[in-house]
Motif scaffolding. Structure first.
Motif, PDB file in Angstrom:
ATOM      1  N   ILE A  38       0.857  -1.173   0.000  1.00 33.49           N
ATOM      2  CA  ILE A  38       0.000   0.000   0.000  1.00 33.49           C
ATOM      3  C   ILE A  38       0.896   1.227   0.000  1.00 33.49           C
ATOM      4  N   ARG A  39       0.537   2.175  -0.843  1.00 31.18           N
ATOM      5  CA  ARG A  39       1.304   3.422  -0.928  1.00 31.18           C
ATOM      6  C   ARG A  39       0.350   4.592  -0.789  1.00 31.18           C
ATOM      7  N   ILE A  40       0.769   5.619  -0.051  1.00 30.50           N
ATOM      8  CA  ILE A  40      -0.014   6.826   0.143  1.00 30.50           C
ATOM      9  C   ILE A  40       0.635   7.942  -0.665  1.00 30.50           C
ATOM     10  N   MET A  57      -4.748   6.626  -0.947  1.00 33.42           N
ATOM     11  CA  MET A  57      -4.092   5.364  -1.257  1.00 33.42           C
ATOM     12  C   MET A  57      -4.038   5.216  -2.767  1.00 33.42           C
ATOM     13  N   VAL A  59      -4.112   0.373  -5.079  1.00 37.30           N
ATOM     14  CA  VAL A  59      -4.690  -0.608  -4.161  1.00 37.30           C
ATOM     15  C   VAL A  59      -6.007  -1.121  -4.733  1.00 37.30           C
ATOM     16  N   HIS A  91      -6.031  10.366   3.756  1.00 40.09           N
ATOM     17  CA  HIS A  91      -5.215  10.361   4.976  1.00 40.09           C
ATOM     18  C   HIS A  91      -5.237  11.715   5.665  1.00 40.09           C
ATOM     19  N   ASN A 151      -2.404   3.706  10.092  1.00 32.27           N
ATOM     20  CA  ASN A 151      -2.388   2.742   8.989  1.00 32.27           C
ATOM     21  C   ASN A 151      -3.754   2.684   8.325  1.00 32.27           C
ATOM     22  N   PRO A 152      -3.789   2.319   7.055  1.00 28.77           N
ATOM     23  CA  PRO A 152      -5.071   2.129   6.387  1.00 28.77           C
ATOM     24  C   PRO A 152      -5.805   0.929   6.982  1.00 28.77           C
ATOM     25  N   GLU A 156      -1.060  -3.148   6.706  1.00 28.77           N
ATOM     26  CA  GLU A 156       0.330  -2.682   6.836  1.00 28.77           C
ATOM     27  C   GLU A 156       0.748  -1.974   5.561  1.00 28.77           C
ATOM     28  N   TYR A 157       1.635  -1.022   5.702  1.00 27.13           N
ATOM     29  CA  TYR A 157       2.189  -0.331   4.530  1.00 27.13           C
ATOM     30  C   TYR A 157       3.147  -1.247   3.816  1.00 27.13           C
TER      31      TYR A 157
END
Length: 143
Positions: free
Chosen positions: A1-3, A10, A13, A77, A108-109, A142-143
């Motif tokens: 996962i990337r922000i 996100m 995803v 976020h 965290n997402p 988790e990232y």
């Protein structure tokens, strides 16, 4: 996962689901700009009412900060933690199942799955939410 650091969203995803669960991206809910009485609610949102759905987002604590069993789910976020308040179409009020352990505050997402409802939730005559997810389960990712 990337922000994405510029938007807080996100990226890259995909929402995975099991049979009978509809994945719902934030764009579907954000397509509606609230009007009193849920006037002009799009069919794409109306059709989700009462269905089991899955979404990804971030925990926005409303009443509790530990053992959280009711919270706002936001897609951005920046909406959950950094002072940009979400609009009515940018938050889903989530109530966890009775047998689901409450969550701890997290950056965290999270992935939520439950029964979606669209209705005006009022407080002292003012709309505070229009989307809710009842009898939900939540998993911190988790990232």
């Amino acid at each position: 996962i990337r922000i994405d650091p510029a938007t807080g969203l996100m990226v890259g995803v995909r929402i995975t689901t099991s049979a009978g669960v509809t994945p719902v991206p934030w764009e579907t809910l954000r397509a509606y700009e609230y009007e009193p009485g849920l006037e002009d609610l799009p069919e794409s949102v109306k059709n989700l009412d009462g269905k089991k759905i899955a979404m990804l987002g971030f925990l926005w604590a409303i009443y509790e900060f530990d053992d959280i069993d009711e919270f706002g789910l936001v897609g951005n976020h920046w909406s959950c933690c950094y002072g940009i308040p979400p609009g009515l179409s940018d938050v889903v009020v989530v109530t966890l199942k009775d047998d689901q352990a409450g969550l701890s505050q997290t950056l965290n997402p999270i992935r939520v799955e439950g029964t979606f409802h669209v209705r005006e939730i009022m407080d002292e005559g003012f709309p505070v939410a229009i989307y809710e997810l009842k009898n939900a389960t939540a998993t911190v990712l988790e990232y």
